[in-house]
Design an enzyme around this catalytic site. Structure first.
Site, PDB file in Angstrom:
ATOM      1  N   TYR A  30      -3.246   5.054   9.471  1.00 52.47           N
ATOM      2  CA  TYR A  30      -2.934   5.756  10.728  1.00 52.47           C
ATOM      3  C   TYR A  30      -4.200   5.978  11.571  1.00 52.47           C
ATOM      4  O   TYR A  30      -4.183   5.830  12.793  1.00 52.47           O
ATOM      5  CB  TYR A  30      -2.264   7.098  10.396  1.00 52.47           C
ATOM      6  CG  TYR A  30      -1.766   7.824  11.610  1.00 52.47           C
ATOM      7  CD1 TYR A  30      -0.583   7.437  12.245  1.00 52.47           C
ATOM      8  CD2 TYR A  30      -2.494   8.885  12.159  1.00 52.47           C
ATOM      9  CE1 TYR A  30      -0.136   8.085  13.385  1.00 52.47           C
ATOM     10  CE2 TYR A  30      -2.049   9.543  13.290  1.00 52.47           C
ATOM     11  CZ  TYR A  30      -0.875   9.149  13.899  1.00 52.47           C
ATOM     12  OH  TYR A  30      -0.436   9.793  15.025  1.00 52.47           O
ATOM     13  N   ASN A  31      -5.290   6.320  10.904  1.00 53.65           N
ATOM     14  CA  ASN A  31      -6.569   6.554  11.585  1.00 53.65           C
ATOM     15  C   ASN A  31      -6.929   5.425  12.548  1.00 53.65           C
ATOM     16  O   ASN A  31      -7.357   5.657  13.670  1.00 53.65           O
ATOM     17  CB  ASN A  31      -7.660   6.718  10.517  1.00 53.65           C
ATOM     18  CG  ASN A  31      -9.064   6.674  11.081  1.00 53.65           C
ATOM     19  OD1 ASN A  31      -9.518   7.617  11.706  1.00 53.65           O
ATOM     20  ND2 ASN A  31      -9.752   5.556  10.872  1.00 53.65           N
ATOM     21  N   ALA A  60      -4.193  11.797  21.303  1.00 54.35           N
ATOM     22  CA  ALA A  60      -3.902  12.091  22.707  1.00 54.35           C
ATOM     23  C   ALA A  60      -4.420  13.464  23.140  1.00 54.35           C
ATOM     24  O   ALA A  60      -3.644  14.366  23.472  1.00 54.35           O
ATOM     25  CB  ALA A  60      -2.395  11.986  22.964  1.00 54.35           C
ATOM     26  N   ASP A  99       0.837  -1.207   0.000  1.00 48.44           N
ATOM     27  CA  ASP A  99       0.000   0.000   0.000  1.00 48.44           C
ATOM     28  C   ASP A  99       0.869   1.253   0.000  1.00 48.44           C
ATOM     29  O   ASP A  99       0.522   2.263  -0.613  1.00 48.44           O
ATOM     30  CB  ASP A  99      -0.920  -0.007   1.224  1.00 48.44           C
ATOM     31  CG  ASP A  99      -2.062  -1.001   1.069  1.00 48.44           C
ATOM     32  OD1 ASP A  99      -2.434  -1.313  -0.069  1.00 48.44           O
ATOM     33  OD2 ASP A  99      -2.566  -1.480   2.110  1.00 48.44           O
ATOM     34  N   ARG A 137      -6.911  20.609  22.740  1.00 47.67           N
ATOM     35  CA  ARG A 137      -5.554  20.604  23.313  1.00 47.67           C
ATOM     36  C   ARG A 137      -5.086  19.173  23.323  1.00 47.67           C
ATOM     37  O   ARG A 137      -5.813  18.288  23.786  1.00 47.67           O
ATOM     38  CB  ARG A 137      -5.557  21.122  24.760  1.00 47.67           C
ATOM     39  CG  ARG A 137      -5.511  22.589  24.879  1.00 47.67           C
ATOM     40  CD  ARG A 137      -5.546  22.974  26.349  1.00 47.67           C
ATOM     41  NE  ARG A 137      -5.054  24.325  26.526  1.00 47.67           N
ATOM     42  CZ  ARG A 137      -5.728  25.411  26.191  1.00 47.67           C
ATOM     43  NH1 ARG A 137      -6.920  25.303  25.654  1.00 47.67           N
ATOM     44  NH2 ARG A 137      -5.216  26.608  26.398  1.00 47.67           N
ATOM     45  N   GLU A 185      -4.463  10.198   4.545  1.00 50.77           N
ATOM     46  CA  GLU A 185      -4.788  11.141   5.612  1.00 50.77           C
ATOM     47  C   GLU A 185      -3.814  12.292   5.663  1.00 50.77           C
ATOM     48  O   GLU A 185      -2.750  12.265   5.029  1.00 50.77           O
ATOM     49  CB  GLU A 185      -4.787  10.456   6.994  1.00 50.77           C
ATOM     50  CG  GLU A 185      -3.445  10.217   7.656  1.00 50.77           C
ATOM     51  CD  GLU A 185      -2.626   9.115   7.038  1.00 50.77           C
ATOM     52  OE1 GLU A 185      -1.594   9.432   6.413  1.00 50.77           O
ATOM     53  OE2 GLU A 185      -3.004   7.953   7.140  1.00 50.77           O
ATOM     54  N   SER A 234      -4.930   3.301  13.961  1.00 53.55           N
ATOM     55  CA  SER A 234      -3.974   3.234  15.082  1.00 53.55           C
ATOM     56  C   SER A 234      -4.291   4.249  16.174  1.00 53.55           C
ATOM     57  O   SER A 234      -3.867   4.086  17.307  1.00 53.55           O
ATOM     58  CB  SER A 234      -2.544   3.485  14.591  1.00 53.55           C
ATOM     59  OG  SER A 234      -2.179   2.512  13.664  1.00 53.55           O
ATOM     60  N   ASP A 277      -1.914  16.166  21.507  1.00 57.89           N
ATOM     61  CA  ASP A 277      -0.771  15.958  20.609  1.00 57.89           C
ATOM     62  C   ASP A 277      -1.089  16.394  19.187  1.00 57.89           C
ATOM     63  O   ASP A 277      -0.228  16.915  18.483  1.00 57.89           O
ATOM     64  CB  ASP A 277      -0.371  14.471  20.597  1.00 57.89           C
ATOM     65  CG  ASP A 277       0.477  14.109  21.807  1.00 57.89           C
ATOM     66  OD1 ASP A 277       0.705  15.004  22.648  1.00 57.89           O
ATOM     67  OD2 ASP A 277       0.907  12.941  21.906  1.00 57.89           O
TER      68      ASP A 277
HETATM   69  P1  NAP Z   1       4.862   3.031   5.356  1.00 58.91           P
HETATM   70  O1  NAP Z   1       5.955   2.291   5.949  1.00 58.91           O
HETATM   71  O2  NAP Z   1       4.789   3.265   3.887  1.00 58.91           O
HETATM   72  O3  NAP Z   1       3.467   2.405   5.804  1.00 58.91           O
HETATM   73  C1  NAP Z   1       3.236   1.997   7.106  1.00 58.91           C
HETATM   74  C2  NAP Z   1       2.263   0.839   7.066  1.00 58.91           C
HETATM   75  O4  NAP Z   1       0.956   1.336   6.730  1.00 58.91           O
HETATM   76  C3  NAP Z   1       2.622  -0.213   6.011  1.00 58.91           C
HETATM   77  O5  NAP Z   1       2.457  -1.482   6.579  1.00 58.91           O
HETATM   78  C4  NAP Z   1       1.595   0.032   4.902  1.00 58.91           C
HETATM   79  O6  NAP Z   1       1.258  -1.144   4.181  1.00 58.91           O
HETATM   80  C5  NAP Z   1       0.392   0.467   5.740  1.00 58.91           C
HETATM   81  N1  NAP Z   1      -0.639   1.209   5.007  1.00 58.91           N
HETATM   82  C6  NAP Z   1      -0.486   2.246   4.154  1.00 58.91           C
HETATM   83  N2  NAP Z   1      -1.695   2.650   3.719  1.00 58.91           N
HETATM   84  C7  NAP Z   1      -2.612   1.824   4.279  1.00 58.91           C
HETATM   85  C8  NAP Z   1      -4.029   1.728   4.220  1.00 58.91           C
HETATM   86  N3  NAP Z   1      -4.758   2.586   3.495  1.00 58.91           N
HETATM   87  N4  NAP Z   1      -4.642   0.774   4.965  1.00 58.91           N
HETATM   88  C9  NAP Z   1      -3.937  -0.074   5.732  1.00 58.91           C
HETATM   89  N5  NAP Z   1      -2.595  -0.052   5.839  1.00 58.91           N
HETATM   90  C10 NAP Z   1      -1.949   0.908   5.119  1.00 58.91           C
HETATM   91  O7  NAP Z   1       4.800   4.430   6.179  1.00 58.91           O
HETATM   92  P2  NAP Z   1       4.993   5.924   5.731  1.00 58.91           P
HETATM   93  O8  NAP Z   1       5.622   5.967   4.379  1.00 58.91           O
HETATM   94  O9  NAP Z   1       5.584   6.674   6.852  1.00 58.91           O
HETATM   95  O10 NAP Z   1       3.477   6.473   5.621  1.00 58.91           O
HETATM   96  C11 NAP Z   1       2.540   5.942   4.741  1.00 58.91           C
HETATM   97  C12 NAP Z   1       1.263   5.646   5.483  1.00 58.91           C
HETATM   98  O11 NAP Z   1       1.529   4.753   6.549  1.00 58.91           O
HETATM   99  C13 NAP Z   1       0.606   6.859   6.108  1.00 58.91           C
HETATM  100  O12 NAP Z   1      -0.320   7.430   5.229  1.00 58.91           O
HETATM  101  C14 NAP Z   1      -0.048   6.309   7.369  1.00 58.91           C
HETATM  102  O13 NAP Z   1      -1.420   6.074   7.201  1.00 58.91           O
HETATM  103  C15 NAP Z   1       0.630   4.976   7.607  1.00 58.91           C
HETATM  104  N6  NAP Z   1       1.319   5.029   8.884  1.00 58.91           N
HETATM  105  C16 NAP Z   1       0.699   4.464   9.951  1.00 58.91           C
HETATM  106  C17 NAP Z   1       1.285   4.554  11.197  1.00 58.91           C
HETATM  107  C18 NAP Z   1       0.593   3.923  12.349  1.00 58.91           C
HETATM  108  O14 NAP Z   1      -0.389   3.198  12.106  1.00 58.91           O
HETATM  109  N7  NAP Z   1       1.010   4.219  13.566  1.00 58.91           N
HETATM  110  C19 NAP Z   1       2.506   5.202  11.371  1.00 58.91           C
HETATM  111  C20 NAP Z   1       3.111   5.755  10.254  1.00 58.91           C
HETATM  112  C21 NAP Z   1       2.490   5.692   9.012  1.00 58.91           C
HETATM  113  P3  NAP Z   1       2.273  -1.879   3.177  1.00 58.91           P
HETATM  114  O15 NAP Z   1       3.190  -2.677   4.051  1.00 58.91           O
HETATM  115  O16 NAP Z   1       1.366  -2.718   2.325  1.00 58.91           O
HETATM  116  O17 NAP Z   1       3.012  -0.809   2.391  1.00 58.91           O
END
Ligand code: NAP
Length: 266
Positions: free
Chosen positions: A163-164, A185, A46, A148, A123, A166, A150
């Site tokens: 991210y949503n 938070a 993704d 107020r 997002e 999480s 994070d």
């Molecule tokens: P990234 O390493 O490219 O992605 C982080 C994880 O999010 C990967 O496992 C990716 O899946 C998964 N992901 C991406 N879009 C998704 C979706 N629509 N539904 C379910 N899983 C999805 O991280 P990045 O480049 O920093 O950021 C890309 C996206 O990752 C952001 O848009 C954010 O939504 C997500 N992210 C999530 C968190 C969290 O959940 N705490 C933290 C950072 C970023 P694949 O392994 O298939 O690529």
């Protein structure tokens, strides 16, 4: 049909791309064109498709995306690497079905009154770099709450599983044109109060935040991170533009959710 391929660094993805290029070159109707593609095939996960979207977002109205996953099953990357022959047949078919999903438009207003507009597939989040973020959150021009905490996340339906999720947001079916606002938070006590639960607002509404401190903020747009010191306000809405996917035999959405988060679907 003009095709561009985007991929990641993994060996598996590289070998799938090699095979895909051979199969494309063997078809008269298909050509590789990275300048003006009609279809963009992302090979990876993704995250790879997110990057492909940002590479071609200015032309995304006339482009169809296809995601081939080379890791675990994805939400955007829903073709499997052993389905390349089927994918080629589908690309050669003129009357293909497509599905379109909402995007998020983010308009950042700086203190010098200049505006910067971004488009997100998953997002956009905002956090203060050093202190607690303080802002007024309004919905369609009416003050809703003083926040107020994070930070805040504003997600598309397809971003609801990223991210949503999480930060406690709900998983939304991708066909629902809505935007989800999720707190990161929040501070809630006798003095400061926010709703404390995610909100899903309709495509006809918009959300805006007025930032209360002369602080530096981290704004994310999918994987892109922007740090800015002089933000006055940000407005979020479901964009007029959509992302289009060449329709596959798309797995039942809730089975895909189950497969990704609970247990493998046979
Ligand atoms: P990234 O390493 O490219 O992605 C982080 C994880 O999010 C990967 O496992 C990716 O899946 C998964 N992901 C991406 N879009 C998704 C979706 N629509 N539904 C379910 N899983 C999805 O991280 P990045 O480049 O920093 O950021 C890309 C996206 O990752 C952001 O848009 C954010 O939504 C997500 N992210 C999530 C968190 C969290 O959940 N705490 C933290 C950072 C970023 P694949 O392994 O298939 O690529």
């Amino acid at each position: 049909m003009k095709i561009a391929i985007c991929t990641n660094e993994s060996k598996k993805s590289q070998s799938v791309v090699k095979e895909l290029i051979q199969k494309i070159n063997a078809q008269e109707q298909l050509t590789l064109d990275y300048e003006n593609p009609q279809t963009v095939i992302s090979v990876g996960g993704d995250g790879t498709l997110l990057k492909a979207f940002h590479q071609y977002k200015n032309k995304s109205d006339s482009i169809e995306f296809v995601g081939v996953h080379t890791g675990h099953l994805g939400f955007y990357a829903d073709w499997r690497d052993f389905e390349l022959d089927e994918l080629i047949v589908s690309l050669c078919t003129k009357e293909r079905m497509k599905v379109s999903y909402p995007l998020l438009e983010i308009e950042v207003l700086l203190n010098d009154e200049s505006k910067h507009t971004y488009l997100a597939l998953n997002e956009s989040t905002i956090k203060s770099v050093t202190t607690t973020m303080v802002c007024d959150l309004s919905i369609s021009g009416e003050l809703f709450e003083s926040f107020r905490g994070d930070g805040l996340a504003f997600s598309t339906p397809t971003g609801s599983t990223a991210y949503n999720k999480s930060v406690g947001g709900a998983v939304v079916h991708p066909s629902i044109p809505a935007m989800q606002i999720t707190e990161i938070a929040s501070l809630n006590n006798r003095i400061f109060r926010t709703l404390g639960s995610p909100m899903i607002i309709s495509e006809n509404e918009w959300a805006s935040i007025d930032l209360k401190q002369a602080e530096s903020y981290i704004v994310t747009i999918d994987h892109i991170v922007v740090v800015r010191a002089n933000i006055q306000s940000i407005r979020y809405k479901i964009a007029d533009q959509k992302i289009h996917f060449a329709s596959t035999k798309h797995m039942h959405f809730w089975n895909r959710v189950r497969d990704a988060f609970i247990e493998e679907v046979n």
